[in-house]
Design a protein around this motif. Structure first.
Motif, PDB file in Angstrom:
ATOM      1  N   ALA A 118       0.866  -1.170   0.000  1.00 16.21           N
ATOM      2  CA  ALA A 118       0.000   0.000   0.000  1.00 16.21           C
ATOM      3  C   ALA A 118       0.906   1.225   0.000  1.00 16.21           C
ATOM      4  O   ALA A 118       1.828   1.311   0.815  1.00 16.21           O
ATOM      5  CB  ALA A 118      -0.923   0.011   1.223  1.00 16.21           C
ATOM      6  N   THR A 119       0.676   2.158  -0.898  1.00 20.23           N
ATOM      7  CA  THR A 119       1.614   3.262  -1.096  1.00 20.23           C
ATOM      8  C   THR A 119       1.133   4.607  -0.575  1.00 20.23           C
ATOM      9  O   THR A 119       1.897   5.571  -0.581  1.00 20.23           O
ATOM     10  CB  THR A 119       1.925   3.423  -2.600  1.00 20.23           C
ATOM     11  OG1 THR A 119       0.694   3.673  -3.298  1.00 20.23           O
ATOM     12  CG2 THR A 119       2.583   2.180  -3.162  1.00 20.23           C
ATOM     13  N   ASN A 120      -0.119   4.697  -0.125  1.00 15.06           N
ATOM     14  CA  ASN A 120      -0.627   6.023   0.272  1.00 15.06           C
ATOM     15  C   ASN A 120      -1.587   5.918   1.446  1.00 15.06           C
ATOM     16  O   ASN A 120      -2.753   6.284   1.345  1.00 15.06           O
ATOM     17  CB  ASN A 120      -1.299   6.718  -0.919  1.00 15.06           C
ATOM     18  CG  ASN A 120      -2.265   5.805  -1.655  1.00 15.06           C
ATOM     19  OD1 ASN A 120      -2.615   4.727  -1.168  1.00 15.06           O
ATOM     20  ND2 ASN A 120      -2.697   6.224  -2.819  1.00 15.06           N
ATOM     21  N   VAL A 121      -1.056   5.442   2.561  1.00 16.81           N
ATOM     22  CA  VAL A 121      -1.853   5.273   3.778  1.00 16.81           C
ATOM     23  C   VAL A 121      -1.520   6.405   4.752  1.00 16.81           C
ATOM     24  O   VAL A 121      -0.407   6.949   4.747  1.00 16.81           O
ATOM     25  CB  VAL A 121      -1.583   3.890   4.404  1.00 16.81           C
ATOM     26  CG1 VAL A 121      -2.219   3.746   5.770  1.00 16.81           C
ATOM     27  CG2 VAL A 121      -2.093   2.797   3.460  1.00 16.81           C
ATOM     28  N   SER A 122      -2.464   6.759   5.600  1.00 13.67           N
ATOM     29  CA  SER A 122      -2.255   7.840   6.564  1.00 13.67           C
ATOM     30  C   SER A 122      -1.279   7.423   7.651  1.00 13.67           C
ATOM     31  O   SER A 122      -0.894   6.254   7.755  1.00 13.67           O
ATOM     32  CB  SER A 122      -3.589   8.232   7.201  1.00 13.67           C
ATOM     33  OG  SER A 122      -4.085   7.157   7.990  1.00 13.67           O
ATOM     34  N   MET A 123      -0.898   8.412   8.472  1.00 16.14           N
ATOM     35  CA  MET A 123       0.005   8.153   9.585  1.00 16.14           C
ATOM     36  C   MET A 123      -0.772   8.109  10.895  1.00 16.14           C
ATOM     37  O   MET A 123      -1.834   8.702  11.027  1.00 16.14           O
ATOM     38  CB  MET A 123       1.078   9.237   9.655  1.00 16.14           C
ATOM     39  CG  MET A 123       2.006   9.263   8.452  1.00 16.14           C
ATOM     40  SD  MET A 123       3.317  10.512   8.625  1.00 16.14           S
ATOM     41  CE  MET A 123       2.359  12.024   8.607  1.00 16.14           C
ATOM     42  N   SER A 124      -0.229   7.384  11.868  1.00 20.58           N
ATOM     43  CA  SER A 124      -0.791   7.360  13.213  1.00 20.58           C
ATOM     44  C   SER A 124       0.346   7.622  14.189  1.00 20.58           C
ATOM     45  O   SER A 124       1.505   7.766  13.782  1.00 20.58           O
ATOM     46  CB  SER A 124      -1.463   6.014  13.492  1.00 20.58           C
ATOM     47  OG  SER A 124      -0.507   4.964  13.426  1.00 20.58           O
ATOM     48  N   PHE A 125       0.038   7.677  15.487  1.00 18.65           N
ATOM     49  CA  PHE A 125       1.077   7.997  16.459  1.00 18.65           C
ATOM     50  C   PHE A 125       1.043   7.006  17.617  1.00 18.65           C
ATOM     51  O   PHE A 125      -0.016   6.631  18.111  1.00 18.65           O
ATOM     52  CB  PHE A 125       0.892   9.427  16.975  1.00 18.65           C
ATOM     53  CG  PHE A 125       1.160  10.456  15.915  1.00 18.65           C
ATOM     54  CD1 PHE A 125       2.433  10.983  15.741  1.00 18.65           C
ATOM     55  CD2 PHE A 125       0.146  10.877  15.063  1.00 18.65           C
ATOM     56  CE1 PHE A 125       2.687  11.911  14.748  1.00 18.65           C
ATOM     57  CE2 PHE A 125       0.398  11.806  14.069  1.00 18.65           C
ATOM     58  CZ  PHE A 125       1.669  12.321  13.912  1.00 18.65           C
ATOM     59  N   GLY A 163      -0.285   4.218   9.345  1.00 22.40           N
ATOM     60  CA  GLY A 163      -1.591   3.635   9.564  1.00 22.40           C
ATOM     61  C   GLY A 163      -1.686   2.304   8.831  1.00 22.40           C
ATOM     62  O   GLY A 163      -0.684   1.783   8.320  1.00 22.40           O
ATOM     63  N   MET A 164      -2.860   1.750   8.767  1.00 25.38           N
ATOM     64  CA  MET A 164      -3.058   0.449   8.134  1.00 25.38           C
ATOM     65  C   MET A 164      -4.189   0.546   7.127  1.00 25.38           C
ATOM     66  O   MET A 164      -5.254   1.077   7.441  1.00 25.38           O
ATOM     67  CB  MET A 164      -3.380  -0.606   9.200  1.00 25.38           C
ATOM     68  CG  MET A 164      -2.261  -0.780  10.221  1.00 25.38           C
ATOM     69  SD  MET A 164      -2.773  -1.694  11.707  1.00 25.38           S
ATOM     70  CE  MET A 164      -3.204  -3.269  11.004  1.00 25.38           C
ATOM     71  N   PRO A 165      -3.987   0.034   5.911  1.00 22.10           N
ATOM     72  CA  PRO A 165      -5.030   0.113   4.890  1.00 22.10           C
ATOM     73  C   PRO A 165      -6.268  -0.713   5.227  1.00 22.10           C
ATOM     74  O   PRO A 165      -7.378  -0.383   4.825  1.00 22.10           O
ATOM     75  CB  PRO A 165      -4.345  -0.403   3.625  1.00 22.10           C
ATOM     76  CG  PRO A 165      -3.269  -1.308   4.145  1.00 22.10           C
ATOM     77  CD  PRO A 165      -2.797  -0.672   5.420  1.00 22.10           C
ATOM     78  N   VAL A 166      -6.045  -1.795   5.966  1.00 23.77           N
ATOM     79  CA  VAL A 166      -7.133  -2.668   6.415  1.00 23.77           C
ATOM     80  C   VAL A 166      -6.810  -3.096   7.843  1.00 23.77           C
ATOM     81  O   VAL A 166      -5.723  -2.838   8.360  1.00 23.77           O
ATOM     82  CB  VAL A 166      -7.284  -3.916   5.514  1.00 23.77           C
ATOM     83  CG1 VAL A 166      -7.701  -3.524   4.097  1.00 23.77           C
ATOM     84  CG2 VAL A 166      -5.982  -4.723   5.475  1.00 23.77           C
TER      85      VAL A 166
END
Length: 327
Positions: free
Chosen positions: A132-139, A147-150
């Motif tokens: 996955a090439t465009n997933v958000s970030m988490s902290f 982040g995780m796509p699924v």
């Protein structure tokens, strides 16, 4: 050599347009040796953009006596755990979290090269990961992670196979203050809700392939529970344990400084190549199952004693509560 296959995998994944078909093309030259690549595309799950997709990749390097052809030799699973390899458009290029996919794909590529060169393993090796090439970030503790796509459960559906008799889970593990060294570290074996002792055989393989003393990563009981149960987790390295009865050992790619999973220009090729060399050697020894060079993830006799003395702990593979079997 493992560094060469690592560089090939690195360059292939360092792209805004890479997908599962890119991996299919990479392994096409090995099709005559029955090396196969299966790609499954699924939509992202909320809170990620469900109009975008993630590709799950499963690579089979068949053994001469492997289960895939009706044999009985043991199968090793190698999983490249990650949230995503890119955080576009916020981050340009590949992120630290790509260590798992790079290491897993490079391991498969090295084994395919070996097979073409006439070095056939008796057992199958199944290598899985997702792209996955465009997933958000988490902290996590203030450190930027991918982040995780699924969900982790969905990842396990496509990345953990019942055919795997033991699993190595490769994951970038650099955004922490627990382990501070360049290279990689091994976790204790997790199996059916239990955290077992470090495998002496895997420690020996690590020391022989790196030429250094083994480095270990402590894990907690929380780490082997489902990722979305609200408990603290070091990262997702032990999540394959949730979906299998087979023993799971984490192969954590580590650093001396705190490196967030979404940091770019943070994948160290030489460190990943050491992981690849380790995984390839484990594949050799585990699928051969030789008494001359044993490679066991746990002590079978001691496991039998544990099961006879203590209750079933597989509840830790569930979300707990009454639904998980607790009263």
């Amino acid at each position: 050599m493992s560094l060469q296959t690592t560089l090939v995998a690195y360059e292939a994944l360092d792209s805004a347009t890479v997908n599962g078909q890119s991996i299919v093309k990479m392994f096409a030259p090995f099709s005559e040796f029955n090396v196969t690549v299966k790609v499954t595309t699924v939509n992202n799950e909320p809170p990620e953009d469900p109009t975008k997709t993630v590709d799950f990749v499963s690579i089979l390097i068949p053994g001469t006596k492997g289960k895939s052809i009706g044999g009985t030799a043991r199968t090793l699973g190698v999983i490249g755990r990650n949230g995503a390899i890119g955080a576009r458009p916020v981050r340009i290029g590949m992120v630290s979290d790509a260590d798992g996919p790079i290491g897993a794909i490079a391991t498969a590529l090295k084994l395919a090269h070996m097979k073409r060169a006439g070095d056939h393993l008796p057992g199958d090796v199944i290598v899985t990961t997702h792209i996955a090439t465009n997933v958000s970030m988490s902290f996590n503790d203030g450190v930027a992670f991918m982040g995780m796509p699924v969900s982790s459960e969905t990842m396990n559906t496509y990345e953990v196979s019942d055919a795997m008799d033991a699993i190595l889970s490769i994951d970038a593990s650099k955004g922490n203050s627990i382990i501070k060294q360049r290279g990689f570290a091994l976790t204790p074996t997790a199996m059916q809700g239990h955290i077992l002792r470090m495998s002496p055989d895997l420690v020996k393989v690590m020391e022989s392939t790196t030429g250094r003393a083994a480095v270990t990563l402590p894990i907690s009981q929380q780490d082997i529970t489902p990722y979305d149960n609200g408990l603290y987790h070091f990262n997702s390295i032990m999540q394959p344990h949730i979906a299998t009865e087979a023993p799971v050992v984490g192969v954590a790619v580590t650093a001396q400084s705190v490196v967030g999973g979404s940091d770019s220009s943070a994948n160290h090729e030489v460190d990943i190549a050491e992981v690849v060399r380790f995984c390839v050697e484990v594949a050799k020894r585990f699928t051969v199952a030789s008494t001359d060079q044993p490679c066991e993830f746990y002590n079978a006799a001691e496991w039998s004693k544990i099961r006879g003395m203590y209750p079933d702990l597989s509840v830790f593979q569930t979300s707990g509560g009454v639904a998980g079997g607790r009263v």
